[in-house]
Design an enzyme around this catalytic site. Sequence first.
Site, PDB file in Angstrom:
ATOM      1  N   ARG A  30       0.857  -1.185   0.000  1.00 55.73           N
ATOM      2  CA  ARG A  30       0.000   0.000   0.000  1.00 55.73           C
ATOM      3  C   ARG A  30       0.894   1.236   0.000  1.00 55.73           C
ATOM      4  O   ARG A  30       1.421   1.630   1.030  1.00 55.73           O
ATOM      5  CB  ARG A  30      -0.912   0.003   1.228  1.00 55.73           C
ATOM      6  CG  ARG A  30      -1.830   1.209   1.337  1.00 55.73           C
ATOM      7  CD  ARG A  30      -2.715   1.082   2.563  1.00 55.73           C
ATOM      8  NE  ARG A  30      -3.511   2.275   2.754  1.00 55.73           N
ATOM      9  CZ  ARG A  30      -3.146   3.298   3.518  1.00 55.73           C
ATOM     10  NH1 ARG A  30      -1.972   3.268   4.159  1.00 55.73           N
ATOM     11  NH2 ARG A  30      -3.912   4.357   3.644  1.00 55.73           N
ATOM     12  N   SER A  87     -12.294  -3.221   1.435  1.00 56.09           N
ATOM     13  CA  SER A  87     -12.415  -2.517   2.714  1.00 56.09           C
ATOM     14  C   SER A  87     -13.878  -2.209   2.990  1.00 56.09           C
ATOM     15  O   SER A  87     -14.588  -1.695   2.124  1.00 56.09           O
ATOM     16  CB  SER A  87     -11.630  -1.202   2.681  1.00 56.09           C
ATOM     17  OG  SER A  87     -10.252  -1.447   2.597  1.00 56.09           O
ATOM     18  N   LYS A 103      -4.000   6.193   8.484  1.00 54.43           N
ATOM     19  CA  LYS A 103      -5.094   6.410   7.528  1.00 54.43           C
ATOM     20  C   LYS A 103      -6.007   7.488   8.083  1.00 54.43           C
ATOM     21  O   LYS A 103      -6.825   7.242   8.966  1.00 54.43           O
ATOM     22  CB  LYS A 103      -5.860   5.096   7.289  1.00 54.43           C
ATOM     23  CG  LYS A 103      -6.581   5.057   5.951  1.00 54.43           C
ATOM     24  CD  LYS A 103      -7.020   3.638   5.625  1.00 54.43           C
ATOM     25  CE  LYS A 103      -7.524   3.511   4.203  1.00 54.43           C
ATOM     26  NZ  LYS A 103      -8.721   4.275   3.931  1.00 54.43           N
TER      27      LYS A 103
END
Length: 208
Positions: free
Chosen positions: A41, A110, A139
């Site tokens: 990521r 997600s 995040k």
Amino acid sequence: MRSNIDYSLYLVTDRDVLVDTDIYTDVEEAIKGGVTLVQIREKNMGTLEFYNFALKLKIITDKYKVPMIINDRLDIAQAIGAAGVHLGQRDMPADIARRILGDNKIIGVSTETLKQAQKAERQGADYVGVGAMFHTTTKDDASAVTINCLKEIKEGISIPVVAIGGISEKNVSLLRPANIDGIAVISAILGKKSVKIAAEKLGILIKL
């Protein structure tokens, strides 16, 4: 559905949390410590840089036969022959990704609600990531999901459920009532001085 995948200790990369080392060394040490799946990521890379980065990491994950998932980027996943992709709510729908990638690739989505999780399952996702469970600094736009909601999602779908977001040695036991299939972590492993030991400790705690 690929039912032989071990989601129990799922590592998500983030170079910003590393402690005096490099991501390649840390990913290998984390796998040695028991990480069962790795998601790449990296939001701030151009396509060529991401391709080269993921290709180099895949050499490591392949060495230990650990599946590598690419966050969001189907093109990178296809280009390097990754095990699959992980998609957010604002990314490509899972059924379209499945059409592009085929039946043999892992697709994760997600989710924050049972409705989202059920939709992901209908669209052919192999697993869902649920979170953020706890406060997380990696995040910014992640909203908190309660343990009861996590439990509801686990009971409401038949595909594996992986909890993510602020999970650490101190709070992982709180997830036990939900009977989930795994935890996804960043800082709890990559933010430690010894990532191997951190992975080993989490591996023990999720089995208790």
